[in-house]
Scaffold this motif. Structure first.
Motif, mmCIF file in Angstrom:
data_model
loop_
_atom_site.group_PDB
_atom_site.id
_atom_site.type_symbol
_atom_site.label_atom_id
_atom_site.label_comp_id
_atom_site.label_asym_id
_atom_site.label_seq_id
_atom_site.Cartn_x
_atom_site.Cartn_y
_atom_site.Cartn_z
ATOM 1 N N ALA A 165 50.203 12.343 19.777
ATOM 2 C CA ALA A 165 51.153 13.452 19.696
ATOM 3 C C ALA A 165 52.451 13.056 20.373
ATOM 4 C CB ALA A 165 50.582 14.695 20.381
ATOM 5 N N VAL A 166 53.543 13.627 19.876
ATOM 6 C CA VAL A 166 54.848 13.316 20.450
ATOM 7 C C VAL A 166 55.826 14.462 20.169
ATOM 8 C CG1 VAL A 166 55.657 12.102 18.362
ATOM 9 C CG2 VAL A 166 56.653 11.523 20.585
ATOM 10 N N GLY A 167 56.749 14.677 21.101
ATOM 11 C CA GLY A 167 57.836 15.626 20.874
ATOM 12 C C GLY A 167 59.089 14.845 20.545
ATOM 13 N N SER A 168 59.887 15.341 19.594
ATOM 14 C CA SER A 168 60.972 14.498 19.101
ATOM 15 C C SER A 168 62.123 15.293 18.515
ATOM 16 C CB SER A 168 60.408 13.566 18.028
ATOM 17 O OG SER A 168 61.437 12.825 17.402
ATOM 18 N N THR A 169 63.324 14.720 18.599
ATOM 19 C CA THR A 169 64.462 15.270 17.869
ATOM 20 C C THR A 169 64.505 14.694 16.452
ATOM 21 O OG1 THR A 169 65.994 13.525 18.537
ATOM 22 C CG2 THR A 169 65.844 15.411 19.978
ATOM 23 N N GLY A 170 63.604 13.769 16.146
ATOM 24 C CA GLY A 170 63.544 13.234 14.786
ATOM 25 C C GLY A 170 63.108 11.788 14.707
ATOM 26 N N ASN A 171 63.922 10.911 15.279
ATOM 27 C CA ASN A 171 63.664 9.484 15.079
ATOM 28 C C ASN A 171 62.411 8.971 15.791
ATOM 29 O OD1 ASN A 171 65.777 9.062 13.345
ATOM 30 N ND2 ASN A 171 67.211 8.440 14.949
ATOM 31 N N LEU A 172 62.122 9.499 16.958
ATOM 32 C CA LEU A 172 60.912 9.056 17.647
ATOM 33 C C LEU A 172 59.691 9.499 16.849
ATOM 34 C CD1 LEU A 172 59.802 7.549 20.099
ATOM 35 C CD2 LEU A 172 59.612 9.746 21.275
ATOM 36 N N GLY A 173 59.751 10.721 16.339
ATOM 37 C CA GLY A 173 58.664 11.218 15.500
ATOM 38 C C GLY A 173 58.470 10.343 14.282
ATOM 39 N N LEU A 174 59.597 9.914 13.706
ATOM 40 C CA LEU A 174 59.541 9.079 12.509
ATOM 41 C C LEU A 174 58.838 7.752 12.816
ATOM 42 C CD1 LEU A 174 60.779 9.921 9.825
ATOM 43 C CD2 LEU A 174 62.832 8.647 10.397
ATOM 44 N N SER A 175 59.229 7.111 13.887
ATOM 45 C CA SER A 175 58.640 5.819 14.256
ATOM 46 C C SER A 175 57.154 5.957 14.563
ATOM 47 C CB SER A 175 59.331 5.244 15.488
ATOM 48 O OG SER A 175 60.640 4.885 15.183
ATOM 49 N N ILE A 176 56.851 6.921 15.418
ATOM 50 C CA ILE A 176 55.472 7.080 15.869
ATOM 51 C C ILE A 176 54.593 7.597 14.740
ATOM 52 C CG2 ILE A 176 54.049 8.484 17.427
ATOM 53 C CD1 ILE A 176 55.958 7.745 19.595
ATOM 54 N N GLY A 177 55.152 8.503 13.963
ATOM 55 C CA GLY A 177 54.383 9.041 12.839
ATOM 56 C C GLY A 177 53.992 7.950 11.855
ATOM 57 N N ILE A 178 54.944 7.116 11.494
ATOM 58 C CA ILE A 178 54.687 6.098 10.472
ATOM 59 C C ILE A 178 53.667 5.068 10.960
ATOM 60 C CG2 ILE A 178 55.711 4.223 9.120
ATOM 61 C CD1 ILE A 178 58.325 5.897 9.036
ATOM 62 N N ILE A 179 53.859 4.536 12.160
ATOM 63 C CA ILE A 179 52.951 3.491 12.632
ATOM 64 C C ILE A 179 51.563 4.067 12.930
ATOM 65 C CG2 ILE A 179 53.711 3.621 15.052
ATOM 66 C CD1 ILE A 179 52.596 0.420 13.280
ATOM 67 N N SER A 180 51.516 5.276 13.490
ATOM 68 C CA SER A 180 50.216 5.875 13.823
ATOM 69 C C SER A 180 49.411 6.139 12.563
ATOM 70 C CB SER A 180 50.392 7.194 14.571
ATOM 71 O OG SER A 180 51.149 7.008 15.733
ATOM 72 N N ALA A 181 50.081 6.694 11.548
ATOM 73 C CA ALA A 181 49.384 7.002 10.295
ATOM 74 C C ALA A 181 48.888 5.708 9.656
ATOM 75 C CB ALA A 181 50.317 7.759 9.352
ATOM 76 N N LYS A 182 49.678 4.657 9.725
ATOM 77 C CA LYS A 182 49.283 3.380 9.128
ATOM 78 C C LYS A 182 48.043 2.808 9.819
ATOM 79 C CE LYS A 182 50.989 0.189 6.254
ATOM 80 N NZ LYS A 182 51.460 0.535 4.924
ATOM 81 N N LEU A 183 47.997 2.894 11.127
ATOM 82 C CA LEU A 183 46.839 2.360 11.852
ATOM 83 C C LEU A 183 45.597 3.212 11.629
ATOM 84 C CD1 LEU A 183 48.665 1.382 15.149
ATOM 85 C CD2 LEU A 183 47.165 -0.184 13.891
ATOM 86 N N GLY A 184 45.789 4.495 11.284
ATOM 87 C CA GLY A 184 44.640 5.355 11.022
ATOM 88 C C GLY A 184 44.461 6.479 12.022
ATOM 89 N N PHE A 185 45.379 6.597 12.978
ATOM 90 C CA PHE A 185 45.304 7.708 13.925
ATOM 91 C C PHE A 185 45.667 9.009 13.220
ATOM 92 C CE2 PHE A 185 46.422 4.178 16.900
ATOM 93 C CZ PHE A 185 45.329 4.293 17.751
ATOM 94 N N ARG A 186 45.124 10.105 13.737
ATOM 95 C CA ARG A 186 45.664 11.411 13.355
ATOM 96 C C ARG A 186 46.909 11.604 14.208
ATOM 97 N NH1 ARG A 186 42.008 15.016 15.355
ATOM 98 N NH2 ARG A 186 40.985 13.304 16.452
#
Ligand code: PLP
Length: 455
Positions: A169-190
């Protein structure tokens, strides 16, 4: 409106103690020099983190290179290392010199983090690094991975099954969410991204497309972060990426310095006592610019001069460092609205960890208006055909401030750099823009042209 009494002091008392606060609350651009800066050798000796920590982070990223080559084929050409180029800005330098009415000596170069693979912003450094570290810890603990293994195995389904037991989980103005969302989803994390009101619609849409849960808040970044932190605390299998406090994120960003040094060496750009390096870093909560500056100071010591750049609407790191109150004050206390087109920098309350860490290292902080960023956005495109998001232009004001303002001259004098400016390098850190959709970029550009040409 702000408050009448802030931490027991009236507005008049604050303004008497820190005269810049008046201009800041009137949304004027300011340029502050940090009196707390120490000799690099002493600052390095007293710091909580060290060059060894940065090198540890670099080695971890190197272990993941084999994974990146497989999971993100676009990283093959850099060997699975996420890195961005530096580019000379000859035409822009000329343009800026004319604009500010005084010659910018030395050279101006751009660090193009807008071109970082996977998420097109500086967040691809810290954000992705923290998720990798968490994934590695989980896999090592499960006995499914050793540090000496070829990490490309991480694309196998058995790892996705392992990671699916955990969430990020992460709080973001946008770009941090984008980075973390993409890599986390790719690895298989929820993964859940708590987005502040500033986050652009296209960023939310893109994340949802990738299977990321996006929670939206009508409030600003600090609220998105504290909501995310609260929800994550209830779940022992959830890792919260804490943009305000994370040493891991900070170290991920700091690796940029080691890479930059290699790039400057390869371009035969000298940085030493006679050839100062000025780095201008757009600042939101502080981790990105703080980490990069911290790394640069470890490598170049007193030869590098780091400045943060913030929107006048969100100059929270300036407020925190100048007053010494760090996260005990926010811009809203002083009636400043934290609303800016520079969404990556829309943070009203700074990281106290970063602020305190950077006191002995940082040269200063300046603020600039949204209009100023917009105008430079248009000019950078016209002069160099480089398209950036507004936040990423914040650093572009730096060379003029050093070269043509009283405060800049004061700094040059204080640091005894006057005779060395012909050999100086001005490094503008372009922190994002690579993923902005064309239609949105076109609007930014047109707004910039309109403001610049006064139409
Ligand atoms: C996040 C961000 C920054 C600043 O990083 P912080 O860690 O928030 O200080 C600068 N530019 C862009 C484009 C960003 O997204």
């Amino acid at each position: 409106m702000g408050q009448d009494i802030i931490l027991g002091k009236t507005r008049e008392e604050w303004e008497a103690e820190f005269p810049l606060i008046r201009d800041m609350s009137e949304l004027k651009e300011v340029f502050w020099l940090n009196n707390g800066k120490k000799a690099a050798e002493q600052a390095i000796r007293e710091a909580e983190l060290s060059i060894e920590d940065i090198m540890d982070a670099e080695r971890r990223l190197a272990r993941f290179a084999a994974y990146f080559r497989k999971a993100f084929p676009e990283t093959k050409k850099t060997g699975g290392i996420l890195e961005s180029p530096i580019r000379p800005l000859n035409r822009m330098q000329q343009f800026l010199s004319e604009k500010c009415g005084s010659d910018i000596k030395g050279r101006v170069i751009l660090k193009c983090d807008s071109e970082l693979p996977i998420s097109g912003s500086i967040k691809a450094r810290g954000g992705i690094y923290e998720v990798l570290k968490f994934a590695e810890d989980v896999a090592l603990r499960a006995g499914m991975l050793r540090e000496s293994d070829d990490y490309s195995v991480l694309i196998q389904p058995r790892f996705k099954e392992l990671f699916a037991k955990y969430s990020i989980a992460v709080g973001s103005t946008g770009n941090l969410g984008l980075s973390i969302g993409i890599i986390s989803a790719k690895l298989g994390f929820r993964v859940t991204v708590h987005m502040s009101a500033d986050a652009r619609q296209w960023k939310k849409d893109l994340l949802r497309e990738k299977g990321v849960t996006v929670k939206e808040y009508g409030k600003d970044y600090s609220v998105a972060v504290s909501q995310g932190r609260k929800q994550a605390a209830l779940d022992p299998y959830c890792h919260f990426v804490d943009d305000e406090n994370s040493r891991t994120l900070f170290l991920g960003y700091s690796v940029a310095a080691l890479r930059l040094k290699k790039q400057l060496d390869a371009a035969r750009i000298c940085v030493d006592a006679d050839h100062p390096l000025f780095a201008y870093l757009p600042c939101g909560v502080g981790g990105g610019p703080g980490g990069v500056a911290f790394g640069l100071k470890q490598l170049y010591g007193d030869a590098v001069h780091c400045f943060f750049a913030e929107p006048v609407h969100s100059a929270s790191m300036l407020l925190g460092m100048m007053t010494g109150y760090h996260d005990a004050v926010c811009v809203q206390d002083f009636g400043i609205d934290n609303r800016t087109v520079a969404d990556g920098l829309a943070v009203g309350r700074p990281s106290s960890f970063v602020g305190k860490t950077m006191v002995p290292f940082l040269s200063g902080i300046y603020s600039l208006t949204d209009e100023h960023m917009y105008r430079m956005l248009a000019s950078l495109y016209d002069e160099e055909k480089i398209a950036l998001e507004p936040s990423a232009l914040a650093g572009m004001a730096g060379p003029c401030l050093i070269s043509s303002t009283e405060t800049g001259a004061k700094y040059v004098k204080k640091e005894d750099l006057k005779e060395k400016m012909n050999g100086a390098t001005h490094l503008v850190w372009a922190t994002g823009g690579g993923m902005v959709p064309d239609t949105v970029m076109k609007q930014y550009y047109e707004t910039g042209c309109r403001l610049r040409d006064n139409r």
